[in-house]
Write a protein that holds these residues in place. Structure first.
Motif, PDB file in Angstrom:
ATOM      1  N   ASP A  53      35.000  33.901  35.669  1.00  0.00           N
ATOM      2  CA  ASP A  53      34.360  33.388  36.877  1.00  0.00           C
ATOM      3  C   ASP A  53      35.023  34.050  38.090  1.00  0.00           C
ATOM      4  O   ASP A  53      36.031  34.740  37.947  1.00  0.00           O
ATOM      5  N   LYS A  54      34.418  33.857  39.247  1.00  0.00           N
ATOM      6  CA  LYS A  54      34.886  34.570  40.455  1.00  0.00           C
ATOM      7  C   LYS A  54      36.349  34.295  40.772  1.00  0.00           C
ATOM      8  O   LYS A  54      37.061  35.161  41.259  1.00  0.00           O
ATOM      9  N   SER A  55      36.816  33.082  40.471  1.00  0.00           N
ATOM     10  CA  SER A  55      38.194  32.735  40.814  1.00  0.00           C
ATOM     11  C   SER A  55      39.209  33.517  39.985  1.00  0.00           C
ATOM     12  O   SER A  55      40.391  33.547  40.315  1.00  0.00           O
ATOM     13  N   SER A  56      38.747  34.175  38.919  1.00  0.00           N
ATOM     14  CA  SER A  56      39.662  34.924  38.048  1.00  0.00           C
ATOM     15  C   SER A  56      39.524  36.442  38.183  1.00  0.00           C
ATOM     16  O   SER A  56      40.059  37.188  37.374  1.00  0.00           O
ATOM     17  N   TYR A  57      38.812  36.903  39.204  1.00  0.00           N
ATOM     18  CA  TYR A  57      38.627  38.351  39.370  1.00  0.00           C
ATOM     19  C   TYR A  57      39.952  39.082  39.562  1.00  0.00           C
ATOM     20  O   TYR A  57      40.121  40.195  39.076  1.00  0.00           O
ATOM     21  N   LEU A  58      40.884  38.460  40.262  1.00  0.00           N
ATOM     22  CA  LEU A  58      42.182  39.095  40.471  1.00  0.00           C
ATOM     23  C   LEU A  58      42.897  39.308  39.139  1.00  0.00           C
ATOM     24  O   LEU A  58      43.435  40.386  38.871  1.00  0.00           O
ATOM     25  N   LEU A  59      42.864  38.301  38.292  1.00  0.00           N
ATOM     26  CA  LEU A  59      43.461  38.400  36.958  1.00  0.00           C
ATOM     27  C   LEU A  59      42.729  39.470  36.134  1.00  0.00           C
ATOM     28  O   LEU A  59      43.364  40.288  35.463  1.00  0.00           O
ATOM     29  N   LEU A  60      41.412  39.490  36.225  1.00  0.00           N
ATOM     30  CA  LEU A  60      40.627  40.503  35.512  1.00  0.00           C
ATOM     31  C   LEU A  60      41.064  41.906  35.942  1.00  0.00           C
ATOM     32  O   LEU A  60      41.255  42.787  35.106  1.00  0.00           O
ATOM     33  N   GLN A  61      41.252  42.098  37.236  1.00  0.00           N
ATOM     34  CA  GLN A  61      41.661  43.420  37.733  1.00  0.00           C
ATOM     35  C   GLN A  61      43.040  43.816  37.209  1.00  0.00           C
ATOM     36  O   GLN A  61      43.312  44.993  37.014  1.00  0.00           O
ATOM     37  N   GLN A  62      43.892  42.830  36.934  1.00  0.00           N
ATOM     38  CA  GLN A  62      45.202  43.129  36.355  1.00  0.00           C
ATOM     39  C   GLN A  62      45.055  43.546  34.883  1.00  0.00           C
ATOM     40  O   GLN A  62      45.839  44.337  34.383  1.00  0.00           O
ATOM     41  N   ILE A  63      44.062  42.992  34.218  1.00  0.00           N
ATOM     42  CA  ILE A  63      43.878  43.227  32.783  1.00  0.00           C
ATOM     43  C   ILE A  63      43.132  44.534  32.505  1.00  0.00           C
ATOM     44  O   ILE A  63      43.445  45.242  31.556  1.00  0.00           O
ATOM     45  N   LEU A  64      42.146  44.849  33.342  1.00  0.00           N
ATOM     46  CA  LEU A  64      41.256  45.991  33.078  1.00  0.00           C
ATOM     47  C   LEU A  64      41.968  47.286  32.682  1.00  0.00           C
ATOM     48  O   LEU A  64      41.560  47.921  31.710  1.00  0.00           O
TER      49      LEU A  64
END
Length: 126
Positions: free
Chosen positions: A79-90
């Motif tokens: 969800d949008k609130s986890s985009y920062l975490l997603l960017q760390q994982i990508l």
């Protein structure tokens, strides 16, 4: 109650879309801060014998990132609130990963920079 039924329908639709793709699901990372929706995904995936890893508020994000990488998660639900975490994982992910952006109707512009991943948005729901 109506909102919850809507959430159940949407989670079920996402799971149906994911299980109907030609990608064999290894395991799923659920990066959703909305607790009821998070639990619905976990429940529905477990019901289909699909292993999932989820966001735990008290947990160091690096532990989750390691779990996602170590367990070869090839589906990430965000969800949008986890985009920062997603960017760390990508940067650490394999290239054959499907990323579900549950709150986006269309693929956002920022996703084009990550063209070796497949992004799904609400427009991909039946």
């Amino acid at each position: 109650m109506m909102r919850y039924k809507q959430q159940i329908r949407q989670v079920t639709a996402w799971i149906d879309v994911l299980t109907s793709t030609n990608i064999p699901i290894k395991s799923v990372a659920i990066l959703i801060n909305n607790s009821p929706v998070n639990k619905l995904f976990v429940y529905q995936l477990n019901h289909r014998n699909i292993k999932s890893y989820t966001l735990i508020k008290q947990l160091n994000p690096q532990i989750l990132i390691n779990q996602i990488i170590d367990n070869d998660c090839n589906i990430i639900i965000v969800d949008k609130s986890s985009y920062l975490l997603l960017q760390q994982i990508l940067p650490s992910l394999q290239h054959n990963v499907v990323i579900v952006l549950t709150q986006e109707y269309w693929q956002p512009d920022w996703t084009w920079a990550f063209n070796h991943y497949r992004f799904l948005c609400q427009q991909d729901l039946p």
